[in-house]
Design a protein around this motif. Structure first.
Motif, short mmCIF file in Angstrom:
data_model
loop_
_atom_site.label_atom_id
_atom_site.label_comp_id
_atom_site.label_asym_id
_atom_site.label_seq_id
_atom_site.Cartn_x
_atom_site.Cartn_y
_atom_site.Cartn_z
N LEU A 229 0.84 -1.21 0.00
CA LEU A 229 0.00 0.00 0.00
C LEU A 229 0.88 1.25 0.00
O LEU A 229 0.70 2.16 -0.83
N ILE A 230 1.85 1.28 0.91
CA ILE A 230 2.70 2.48 1.01
C ILE A 230 3.54 2.64 -0.25
O ILE A 230 3.69 3.74 -0.77
N THR A 231 4.05 1.52 -0.79
CA THR A 231 4.81 1.58 -2.03
C THR A 231 4.00 2.19 -3.15
O THR A 231 4.48 3.03 -3.91
N ASN A 232 2.74 1.78 -3.26
CA ASN A 232 1.93 2.29 -4.35
C ASN A 232 1.57 3.74 -4.18
O ASN A 232 1.42 4.47 -5.16
N VAL A 233 1.44 4.17 -2.92
CA VAL A 233 1.25 5.60 -2.70
C VAL A 233 2.48 6.35 -3.23
O VAL A 233 2.36 7.36 -3.93
N LEU A 306 4.71 -11.08 14.26
CA LEU A 306 5.71 -10.05 13.98
C LEU A 306 5.84 -9.11 15.17
O LEU A 306 4.85 -8.61 15.70
N TYR A 307 7.09 -8.88 15.59
CA TYR A 307 7.32 -7.98 16.72
C TYR A 307 7.12 -6.54 16.26
O TYR A 307 7.59 -6.14 15.20
N GLY A 308 6.41 -5.74 17.07
CA GLY A 308 6.30 -4.31 16.80
C GLY A 308 5.55 -3.97 15.53
O GLY A 308 6.01 -3.16 14.73
N TYR A 309 4.37 -4.58 15.35
CA TYR A 309 3.57 -4.34 14.14
C TYR A 309 3.34 -2.85 13.91
O TYR A 309 3.61 -2.33 12.82
N THR A 310 2.86 -2.15 14.94
CA THR A 310 2.52 -0.73 14.77
C THR A 310 3.75 0.09 14.39
O THR A 310 3.69 0.95 13.51
N SER A 311 4.89 -0.21 15.04
CA SER A 311 6.08 0.58 14.72
C SER A 311 6.60 0.25 13.33
O SER A 311 7.20 1.09 12.66
N MET A 312 6.34 -0.98 12.85
CA MET A 312 6.69 -1.34 11.48
C MET A 312 5.92 -0.45 10.50
O MET A 312 6.49 0.12 9.56
N VAL A 313 4.61 -0.35 10.73
CA VAL A 313 3.77 0.47 9.84
C VAL A 313 4.21 1.92 9.92
O VAL A 313 4.43 2.59 8.89
N ALA A 314 4.39 2.41 11.15
CA ALA A 314 4.76 3.82 11.32
C ALA A 314 6.09 4.10 10.64
O ALA A 314 6.24 5.12 9.95
N SER A 315 7.06 3.19 10.78
CA SER A 315 8.37 3.49 10.19
C SER A 315 8.29 3.49 8.67
O SER A 315 8.95 4.29 8.02
N MET A 316 7.42 2.64 8.10
CA MET A 316 7.28 2.68 6.64
C MET A 316 6.63 3.99 6.19
O MET A 316 7.03 4.56 5.17
N LEU A 317 5.64 4.46 6.97
CA LEU A 317 5.02 5.75 6.62
C LEU A 317 6.05 6.87 6.68
O LEU A 317 6.11 7.73 5.79
N ILE A 318 6.88 6.86 7.73
CA ILE A 318 7.89 7.91 7.86
C ILE A 318 8.88 7.82 6.71
O ILE A 318 9.26 8.83 6.11
N ILE A 319 9.29 6.58 6.36
CA ILE A 319 10.23 6.43 5.24
C ILE A 319 9.60 6.98 3.97
O ILE A 319 10.26 7.66 3.17
N SER A 320 8.29 6.74 3.77
CA SER A 320 7.67 7.19 2.52
C SER A 320 7.67 8.71 2.45
O SER A 320 7.86 9.28 1.38
N LEU A 321 7.47 9.39 3.60
CA LEU A 321 7.52 10.86 3.57
C LEU A 321 8.95 11.35 3.38
O LEU A 321 9.23 12.21 2.55
N LEU A 322 9.89 10.75 4.15
CA LEU A 322 11.29 11.19 4.06
C LEU A 322 11.85 10.95 2.66
O LEU A 322 12.71 11.69 2.20
N SER A 323 11.36 9.90 1.98
CA SER A 323 11.94 9.57 0.68
C SER A 323 11.77 10.72 -0.32
O SER A 323 12.48 10.80 -1.30
N PHE A 324 10.83 11.63 -0.03
CA PHE A 324 10.61 12.75 -0.96
C PHE A 324 11.45 13.98 -0.61
O PHE A 324 11.40 14.97 -1.32
N VAL A 325 12.19 13.96 0.48
CA VAL A 325 12.92 15.17 0.86
C VAL A 325 14.43 14.94 0.94
O VAL A 325 15.12 15.63 1.67
N ILE A 351 16.70 9.03 7.64
CA ILE A 351 16.07 7.79 7.15
C ILE A 351 16.64 6.57 7.85
O ILE A 351 15.96 5.55 8.00
N ALA A 352 17.88 6.68 8.32
CA ALA A 352 18.47 5.54 9.01
C ALA A 352 17.68 5.18 10.27
O ALA A 352 17.71 4.04 10.72
N VAL A 353 16.96 6.17 10.85
CA VAL A 353 16.26 5.89 12.12
C VAL A 353 15.09 4.92 11.92
O VAL A 353 15.08 3.84 12.52
N PRO A 354 14.09 5.26 11.07
CA PRO A 354 13.01 4.28 10.88
C PRO A 354 13.51 2.94 10.33
O PRO A 354 12.95 1.89 10.66
N THR A 355 14.55 2.99 9.50
CA THR A 355 15.07 1.72 8.96
C THR A 355 15.67 0.89 10.09
O THR A 355 15.48 -0.32 10.16
#
Lengths: 649, 97
Positions: A229-233, A306-325, A351-355
């Motif tokens: 989903l995030i990739t396609n966004v 999966l450990y930390g499901y919510t933080s997995m989702v959140a970190s992907m969202l943050i990566i998707s925003l950071l990827s544009f800047v 970006i290293a942080v959410p990764t």
């Protein structure tokens, strides 16, 4: 019309004549084979006109495997040419073409379609849907990608390949400095397949938002679906930039406009800027789904959620925003000031942080898990340390002032291979082994799979680690030869040995597909790995309607809950199932687009206009197509389910 | 009957888009000050974008997907603004001099 047969010819190299002959022989072989075995009708009915997401996914993956070998041969040729000082294997022009097509093919025609193929096969199953939201659009996406890829591939033998690097920087890529048709191929082939990718983006966002089975809330989706989903966004917001940049490039090269020239108000650096506004998010487009694949595999083979499901989702969202800047970190040395470089340095390091969060989540998923070392799991485990080396060298490159030393050296080449190969290639291979039994009904052989794994993993490091050192020694990327006094020879030779090892690994991998098809026992259960998510709750191979009964999801790992907590999953009765009907129009559209692109490449205006009108006609025909699909009656569904055996319903 | 069949909103949108594009050409063929040109471009662009959203993409219609729609819009706005102002930042304001 300025028709000139000389423009079509590529002169010189015996290698190119060899390629021409092999392409001709392969084409004749395919045509003869299909005719002898009377398979034309089968090919048309079952594959070329299909709108089934699973078959489209399989075609994507087949195309990606073919392109993997095409790009891999490019890589071998480059490594051979640089294996020793003053090699005479390729000349400079040919070397330029080879590294350009290697980059283009590996990123856009190997990694992307492999990922989109897995996406196609898996996502509708993971969310309990019967197909994607727009099955015909999906077929259009595939055929546009496919014919875009074919257009780029014929450039090698007709007219000459693009030769200005996969990033095609201006002014080098302009008509003035690259007068051959190579970069016309670049702008048109990428444009055609890019349109297909953009439509995939729209299709999958709608599919995931609107077609989930009852009870599957967003925060109950499997991690692979989340990553898709995030990739396609990102696809939907990044690809328009590429579309525009490529269109401007095409205007510059074909119609004499001056967007990226150095005179008349043009700005050559704007190309680099726009290219990376798309190009950096593109990196995350190929890496985020990989994160999703690893999350599925690590959870399954650790037999834990999966450990930390919510933080997995959140970190992907943050990566998707950071990827544009962060895009300017690709051209720190272009001439912008200290403030600009500092800003992009910091955003890049961020970006290293959410990764890092994701890496720790995988490690904690492994912790105290009952780990089984299957082939897909081995790739996932190897990914973590290798990707970390890639990531840490990325942080080194992110420091603008230090980057003046590494910029455009082999250190950079080593870095991005260390991120992209574990981050995309290992992931798609792992996903390929993992989901293979779902699609074909039998597993790939584990012994051969592990052989291939060790060849690939060891050879990868042998091939690419020396490049870090070579970069620090001062070897720049894209240099086609060097003198013995530079001292680059021995390390390059080691790297060439690694490249050969990688080739052996990939040959074993393909041999494994052949061997397993012949000898592996069929899997009756539909769930050979004892997995957790919905795609394993249906039969393998998957019936065309996916699920006889739409599942009712009550937790994050619905299949696990059904198997071990006795939570009912399929509660409704089998009824008739609505399916989309096949159509040949997407394939025809792809063919017409191919000719449009080809004629534009050679500035053959009248045929190009005819093909352009053809595109409009096919599009209009598709718009006025009234086809509401068909129903599979309930008793036929029951019969199919019985035949496939095993049982959840 | 005719009223239901004829896609009046789409036709209005299409004609308005053409008119707005033509109006924007005033920047090239007219003789206005730089400030006036920028105003013309911004105003026509804004109207153009809202036409797309309301007449073609039906932003006002369905209530149940409002949230997704606005998140998407915000994301698109973010990417668009970052691209434009980031480019200006790199090549104009932050250029080494």
């Amino acid at each position: 019309m300025n028709f000139d047969i000389e423009k079509f010819k590529v002169h010189g190299e015996p290698l190119i004549y060899g390629a021409m002959i092999s392409i001709a022989l392969a084409s004749i072989g395919i045509v003869v084979g299909l005719t002898v075995f009377k398979k034309w009708g089968w090919l048309w009915r079952e594959w070329l006109t299909t709108v089934d997401h699973k078959r489209i996914g399989v075609m994507y993956i087949l195309a990606a495997l073919l392109m993997l070998f095409r790009g891999g041969i490019d890589a071998l040729m480059m490594r051979l040419q640089t294996a020793a000082p003053e090699m005479k294997f390729l000349d400079a022009q040919h070397y330029n073409e080879v590294f350009t097509t290697h980059g283009l093919i590996m990123i856009l025609f190997m990694a992307m379609p492999f990922i989109i193929g897995l996406m196609n096969v898996v996502v509708p199953l993971q969310i309990g849907a019967r197909d994607v939201a727009f099955p015909r659009l999906n077929a259009v996406s595939f055929w546009l990608f496919f014919f875009g890829a074919m257009l780029l591939n014929i450039s090698f033998v007709i007219g000459g390949s693009p030769d200005a690097g996969w990033s095609a920087y201006f002014p080098l890529a302009s008509l003035e400095f690259s007068p051959t048709v190579g970069n016309n191929y670049y702008s048109l082939a990428l444009q055609i397949s890019g349109i297909g990718t953009l439509m995939t983006g729209v299709n999958f966002i709608v599919t995931i938002l609107k077609m989930r089975a009852p009870g599957m809330k967003l925060m109950r989706m499997p991690m692979f679906t989340w990553s898709v989903l995030i990739t396609n966004v990102i696809i939907v917001f990044a690809f328009p930039v590429l579309t525009v940049a490529l269109a401007l490039m095409m205007f510059d090269r074909l119609f004499g406009s001056q967007f990226f020239t150095m005179a008349n108000g043009g700005m050559d650096m704007l190309w680099a800027n726009l290219f990376w506004v798309w190009g950096h998010p593109e990196v995350y487009i190929v890496i985020l789904p990989a994160f999703g694949i690893y999350s599925e595999i690590i959870a399954t083979f650790s037999r834990k959620n999966l450990y930390g499901y919510t933080s997995m989702v959140a970190s992907m969202l943050i990566i998707s925003l950071l990827s544009f800047v962060v895009w300017a970190h690709h051209f720190y040395t272009m001439g912008q000031g200290v403030m600009v470089n500092s800003f992009f340095s910091i955003s890049t390091m961020a970006i290293a942080v959410p990764t890092g969060v994701k890496i720790f989540n995988w490690l904690f998923t492994l912790r105290k898990g009952r780990i089984s070392f299957t082939t897909p799991m081995l790739y996932s485990l190897a990914f973590i340390p290798i990707f970390t080396i890639g990531g840490v060298t990325g942080v080194m490159l992110a420091m603008a002032s230090a980057d003046y030393q590494y910029h455009n050296t082999m250190f950079l080449v080593a870095h991005f291979h260390y991120v992209l190969i574990p981050g995309a290639v290992f992931a798609v291979i792992a996903g390929f082994h993992y989901w293979f039994p779902k699609v074909f009904g039998f597993r790939l052989n584990e012994r051969l799979g592990k052989h291939a794994f060790w060849w690939i993993i060891i050879s990868f490091n042998v091939a690419f680690f020396p490049l870090f050192i070579l970069g620090l020694m001062g070897m720049t990327r894209r240099m086609y030869t060097y003198s013995a006094e530079t001292g680059f020879g021995p390390l390059n030779m080691i790297s060439f040995a690694g490249a050969l090892g990688l080739a052996i690994g990939f040959v074993i991998l393909v041999y494994n597909i052949y061997w397993s098809t012949r000898y592996m026992p069929r899997d009756e259960s539909g769930d050979p790995w004892d997995a957790r998510t919905l795609e394993w709750a249906t039969k393998s191979p998957i019936p065309e309607y996916n699920f006889a009964v739409v599942p009712n999801v009550k937790s994050r790992d619905p299949l696990w809950a059904m198997k071990y907590d006795k939570q009912p999953l399929f509660e409704d009765k089998i009824t008739k199932i609505h399916m989309p009907s096949n159509t040949g129009k997407p394939f025809i559209l792809g063919v017409v687009f191919f000719f449009l692109g080809f004629f534009l490449v050679f500035s053959m205006w009248i045929p190009a206009i005819v093909a352009g009108v053809g595109v409009l006609i096919v599009l209009a025909a598709m718009s006025f197509d009234r086809d509401h699909g068909f129903y599979i009656p309930a008793d036929k569904v029951i019969k199919t389910e019985k035949k496939l055996g095993g049982g959840t319903v | 009957m005719m009223k239901q069949l004829f896609p009046i909103r789409h036709v209005i949108g299409y004609i308005a888009s053409l008119v707005l594009s033509a109006a924007a050409l005033a920047v090239i063929y007219g003789d206005f000050s730089h400030a006036a040109n920028i105003v013309i471009l911004s105003v026509t662009a804004l109207i153009q974008a809202s036409l797309q959203l309301f007449l073609f993409m039906h932003i006002g219609e369905s209530a149940d997907t409002k949230k997704e729609l606005y998140i998407n819009l915000a994301y698109a706005l973010f990417v668009g603004l970052v691209t434009i102002f980031g480019t200006l930042y790199i090549f104009v304001w932050g250029w080494y001099s």
